[in-house]
Write a protein that holds these residues in place. Structure first.
Motif, PDB file in Angstrom:
ATOM      1  N   LEU A 129       5.292  -9.278  -3.319  1.00 41.97           N
ATOM      2  CA  LEU A 129       5.919  -9.561  -2.027  1.00 41.97           C
ATOM      3  C   LEU A 129       5.286  -8.794  -0.868  1.00 41.97           C
ATOM      4  CD1 LEU A 129       9.693  -9.538  -3.067  1.00 41.97           C
ATOM      5  CD2 LEU A 129       8.203 -11.523  -2.754  1.00 41.97           C
ATOM      6  N   SER A 130       4.585  -7.712  -1.156  1.00 47.60           N
ATOM      7  CA  SER A 130       4.081  -6.846  -0.091  1.00 47.60           C
ATOM      8  C   SER A 130       2.674  -7.201   0.375  1.00 47.60           C
ATOM      9  CB  SER A 130       4.100  -5.386  -0.559  1.00 47.60           C
ATOM     10  OG  SER A 130       5.424  -4.968  -0.848  1.00 47.60           O
ATOM     11  N   ASP A 131       2.023  -8.140  -0.290  1.00 42.56           N
ATOM     12  CA  ASP A 131       0.653  -8.504   0.076  1.00 42.56           C
ATOM     13  C   ASP A 131       0.590  -9.920   0.631  1.00 42.56           C
ATOM     14  OD1 ASP A 131      -1.017  -6.200  -0.671  1.00 42.56           O
ATOM     15  OD2 ASP A 131      -0.291  -6.605  -2.701  1.00 42.56           O
ATOM     16  N   PRO A 132      -0.424 -10.211   1.451  1.00 45.76           N
ATOM     17  CA  PRO A 132      -0.578 -11.563   2.002  1.00 45.76           C
ATOM     18  C   PRO A 132      -0.888 -12.581   0.908  1.00 45.76           C
ATOM     19  CG  PRO A 132      -1.936  -9.958   3.188  1.00 45.76           C
ATOM     20  CD  PRO A 132      -1.449  -9.288   1.949  1.00 45.76           C
ATOM     21  N   SER A 133      -0.734 -13.838   1.250  1.00 43.94           N
ATOM     22  CA  SER A 133      -1.087 -14.919   0.336  1.00 43.94           C
ATOM     23  C   SER A 133      -2.561 -14.816  -0.039  1.00 43.94           C
ATOM     24  CB  SER A 133      -0.823 -16.268   1.014  1.00 43.94           C
ATOM     25  OG  SER A 133      -1.276 -17.333   0.219  1.00 43.94           O
ATOM     26  N   GLY A 134      -2.848 -14.982  -1.316  1.00 43.86           N
ATOM     27  CA  GLY A 134      -4.226 -14.909  -1.782  1.00 43.86           C
ATOM     28  C   GLY A 134      -4.645 -13.542  -2.264  1.00 43.86           C
ATOM     29  N   VAL A 135      -3.776 -12.523  -2.099  1.00 46.59           N
ATOM     30  CA  VAL A 135      -4.068 -11.165  -2.571  1.00 46.59           C
ATOM     31  C   VAL A 135      -3.252 -10.911  -3.837  1.00 46.59           C
ATOM     32  CG1 VAL A 135      -3.985  -8.702  -2.038  1.00 46.59           C
ATOM     33  CG2 VAL A 135      -4.544 -10.355  -0.239  1.00 46.59           C
ATOM     34  N   HIS A 136      -3.915 -10.465  -4.883  1.00 48.01           N
ATOM     35  CA  HIS A 136      -3.255 -10.273  -6.175  1.00 48.01           C
ATOM     36  C   HIS A 136      -3.502  -8.850  -6.668  1.00 48.01           C
ATOM     37  CE1 HIS A 136      -3.094 -14.680  -6.128  1.00 48.01           C
ATOM     38  NE2 HIS A 136      -4.369 -14.628  -5.789  1.00 48.01           N
ATOM     39  N   ARG A 137      -2.468  -8.276  -7.292  1.00 45.60           N
ATOM     40  CA  ARG A 137      -2.559  -6.914  -7.829  1.00 45.60           C
ATOM     41  C   ARG A 137      -1.885  -6.849  -9.196  1.00 45.60           C
ATOM     42  NH1 ARG A 137      -3.203  -2.645  -3.868  1.00 45.60           N
ATOM     43  NH2 ARG A 137      -3.119  -3.407  -1.727  1.00 45.60           N
ATOM     44  N   PRO A 138      -2.221  -5.820  -9.977  1.00 39.37           N
ATOM     45  CA  PRO A 138      -1.443  -5.557 -11.195  1.00 39.37           C
ATOM     46  C   PRO A 138       0.004  -5.240 -10.809  1.00 39.37           C
ATOM     47  CG  PRO A 138      -3.503  -4.322 -11.205  1.00 39.37           C
ATOM     48  CD  PRO A 138      -3.358  -4.889  -9.831  1.00 39.37           C
ATOM     49  N   PHE A 139       0.932  -5.502 -11.714  1.00 40.26           N
ATOM     50  CA  PHE A 139       2.346  -5.275 -11.419  1.00 40.26           C
ATOM     51  C   PHE A 139       2.631  -3.777 -11.398  1.00 40.26           C
ATOM     52  CE2 PHE A 139       6.847  -4.874 -12.201  1.00 40.26           C
ATOM     53  CZ  PHE A 139       7.398  -5.917 -11.467  1.00 40.26           C
ATOM     54  N   LYS A 140       2.842  -3.234 -10.191  1.00 40.63           N
ATOM     55  CA  LYS A 140       3.223  -1.829 -10.036  1.00 40.63           C
ATOM     56  C   LYS A 140       3.841  -1.651  -8.656  1.00 40.63           C
ATOM     57  CE  LYS A 140      -1.306  -0.216  -8.402  1.00 40.63           C
ATOM     58  NZ  LYS A 140      -2.362   0.807  -8.594  1.00 40.63           N
ATOM     59  N   PHE A 141       4.499  -0.498  -8.440  1.00 40.55           N
ATOM     60  CA  PHE A 141       5.259  -0.277  -7.218  1.00 40.55           C
ATOM     61  C   PHE A 141       4.583   0.670  -6.229  1.00 40.55           C
ATOM     62  CE2 PHE A 141       8.367  -1.721 -10.299  1.00 40.55           C
ATOM     63  CZ  PHE A 141       9.121  -2.627  -9.566  1.00 40.55           C
ATOM     64  N   LEU A 142       3.397   1.160  -6.546  1.00 38.38           N
ATOM     65  CA  LEU A 142       2.683   2.062  -5.650  1.00 38.38           C
ATOM     66  C   LEU A 142       1.285   1.519  -5.380  1.00 38.38           C
ATOM     67  CD1 LEU A 142       3.658   5.512  -7.228  1.00 38.38           C
ATOM     68  CD2 LEU A 142       4.597   4.491  -5.142  1.00 38.38           C
ATOM     69  N   ARG A 143       0.781   1.772  -4.184  1.00 39.64           N
ATOM     70  CA  ARG A 143      -0.573   1.350  -3.847  1.00 39.64           C
ATOM     71  C   ARG A 143      -1.256   2.426  -3.010  1.00 39.64           C
ATOM     72  NH1 ARG A 143       0.959  -3.624   0.341  1.00 39.64           N
ATOM     73  NH2 ARG A 143       2.002  -2.359   1.928  1.00 39.64           N
ATOM     74  N   GLN A 144      -2.589   2.440  -3.095  1.00 38.98           N
ATOM     75  CA  GLN A 144      -3.389   3.431  -2.371  1.00 38.98           C
ATOM     76  C   GLN A 144      -4.115   2.799  -1.183  1.00 38.98           C
ATOM     77  OE1 GLN A 144      -3.569   6.775  -4.045  1.00 38.98           O
ATOM     78  NE2 GLN A 144      -4.045   7.414  -1.958  1.00 38.98           N
ATOM     79  N   PHE A 145      -4.057   1.488  -1.082  1.00 37.26           N
ATOM     80  CA  PHE A 145      -4.604   0.810   0.096  1.00 37.26           C
ATOM     81  C   PHE A 145      -3.812  -0.467   0.359  1.00 37.26           C
ATOM     82  CE2 PHE A 145      -7.396  -0.774  -3.391  1.00 37.26           C
ATOM     83  CZ  PHE A 145      -7.200  -2.144  -3.264  1.00 37.26           C
ATOM     84  N   ARG A 146      -3.822  -0.880   1.619  1.00 34.67           N
ATOM     85  CA  ARG A 146      -3.188  -2.128   2.031  1.00 34.67           C
ATOM     86  C   ARG A 146      -4.264  -3.145   2.387  1.00 34.67           C
ATOM     87  NH1 ARG A 146       0.106   1.431   5.204  1.00 34.67           N
ATOM     88  NH2 ARG A 146      -1.058   0.815   7.068  1.00 34.67           N
ATOM     89  N   VAL A 147      -3.994  -4.399   2.105  1.00 33.54           N
ATOM     90  CA  VAL A 147      -4.866  -5.492   2.525  1.00 33.54           C
ATOM     91  C   VAL A 147      -4.071  -6.356   3.493  1.00 33.54           C
ATOM     92  CG1 VAL A 147      -6.243  -7.474   1.821  1.00 33.54           C
ATOM     93  CG2 VAL A 147      -6.112  -5.465   0.336  1.00 33.54           C
ATOM     94  N   GLU A 148      -4.602  -6.532   4.699  1.00 29.31           N
ATOM     95  CA  GLU A 148      -3.888  -7.259   5.742  1.00 29.31           C
ATOM     96  C   GLU A 148      -4.665  -8.504   6.148  1.00 29.31           C
ATOM     97  OE1 GLU A 148      -3.661  -4.329   8.790  1.00 29.31           O
ATOM     98  OE2 GLU A 148      -2.154  -3.108   7.751  1.00 29.31           O
ATOM     99  N   GLY A 149      -3.942  -9.586   6.346  1.00 27.37           N
ATOM    100  CA  GLY A 149      -4.569 -10.833   6.775  1.00 27.37           C
ATOM    101  C   GLY A 149      -3.629 -11.993   6.537  1.00 27.37           C
ATOM    102  N   LYS A 150      -3.841 -13.067   7.263  1.00 31.92           N
ATOM    103  CA  LYS A 150      -3.032 -14.271   7.106  1.00 31.92           C
ATOM    104  C   LYS A 150      -3.977 -15.456   6.967  1.00 31.92           C
ATOM    105  CE  LYS A 150       0.902 -16.756   9.095  1.00 31.92           C
ATOM    106  NZ  LYS A 150       1.831 -16.863  10.255  1.00 31.92           N
ATOM    107  N   PRO A 151      -4.386 -15.763   5.733  1.00 31.78           N
ATOM    108  CA  PRO A 151      -5.379 -16.830   5.544  1.00 31.78           C
ATOM    109  C   PRO A 151      -4.881 -18.177   6.026  1.00 31.78           C
ATOM    110  CG  PRO A 151      -4.394 -16.195   3.449  1.00 31.78           C
ATOM    111  CD  PRO A 151      -3.944 -15.182   4.457  1.00 31.78           C
TER     112      PRO A 151
END
Length: 202
Positions: A129-151
């Motif tokens: 839910l925290s990333d833009p459409s098209g951005v995929h991550r392993p299932f976890k609740f912490l991140r060390q970087f954000r990816v921003e954009g609206k494709p």
């Protein structure tokens, strides 16, 4: 923040792409193999930021390309990772720009400039839910970087191109037209370039 040369950070293909598995590459630091293997075939870029290293790799699948971003600590342990891509969509990694002190921008897919913000401390993020459409991550609740954009949806970009093609074709077939096929081709190329420029975010 700085870009790393291929003598400082490289990736050598460990296993090629097949119908059952994606390509994988071994990281090479300062000319020495590390034994660390990650998914991806082509190292597009690598950079250093504080005690971290970041690597951008693509799968080298022309019609359904994926960009994979890895963030490693000083011991080369993966602290965060994300991938950008969509089914039946492709992209080309380009225009990487450093934005000190803690951000980079680049183009890949979606007709936009993506922005990546590096974090000195992990932050909470809701999976899926925290990333833009098209951005995929392993299932976890912490991140060390954000990816921003609206494709931009592929359907919208395709519709704009189709509308332009129809208008140009109608003009070419018109009996009143004094332009040759070569003239219309030049107009078509210029129109596509302007359309692509208009679809870039400002």
């Amino acid at each position: 923040m700085r870009l790393l040369s291929t003598s400082e950070f490289a990736a050598e293909l460990a296993s090629p792409y097949s119908e059952s598995e994606l390509a994988r590459s071994e990281l090479v630091i300062d000319g020495k193999r590390t034994g660390i293997v990650v998914t991806g075939a082509v190292l597009e870029a690598a950079l250093a930021w504080h005690n971290y290293r970041l690597a951008f790799l693509t799968d080298d699948i022309p019609f359904e390309e994926t960009l994979r971003i890895y963030m490693f600590d000083s011991d080369l342990k993966t602290v965060d990772t994300a991938s950008l891509g969509a089914m039946y969509s492709t992209g080309t990694f380009a225009e990487l720009k450093l934005q000190p002190p803690n951000a980079v921008t680049f183009r890949f897919f979606g007709g936009i400039i993506w922005r990546m913000v590096l974090l000195t401390e992990q932050e909470f993020a809701l999976p899926c839910l925290s990333d833009p459409s098209g951005v995929h991550r392993p299932f976890k609740f912490l991140r060390q970087f954000r990816v921003e954009g609206k494709p931009q949806p592929e359907s919208a970009r395709s519709a704009a191109r189709d509308k332009l093609e129809d208008a140009l074709l109608e003009g070419l077939r018109s009996e009143e037209s004094l332009l040759t096929a070569e003239d219309w081709k030049a107009i078509r190329d210029e129109s596509h370039a302007k359309l692509a420029e208009r679809q870039k975010p400002r």
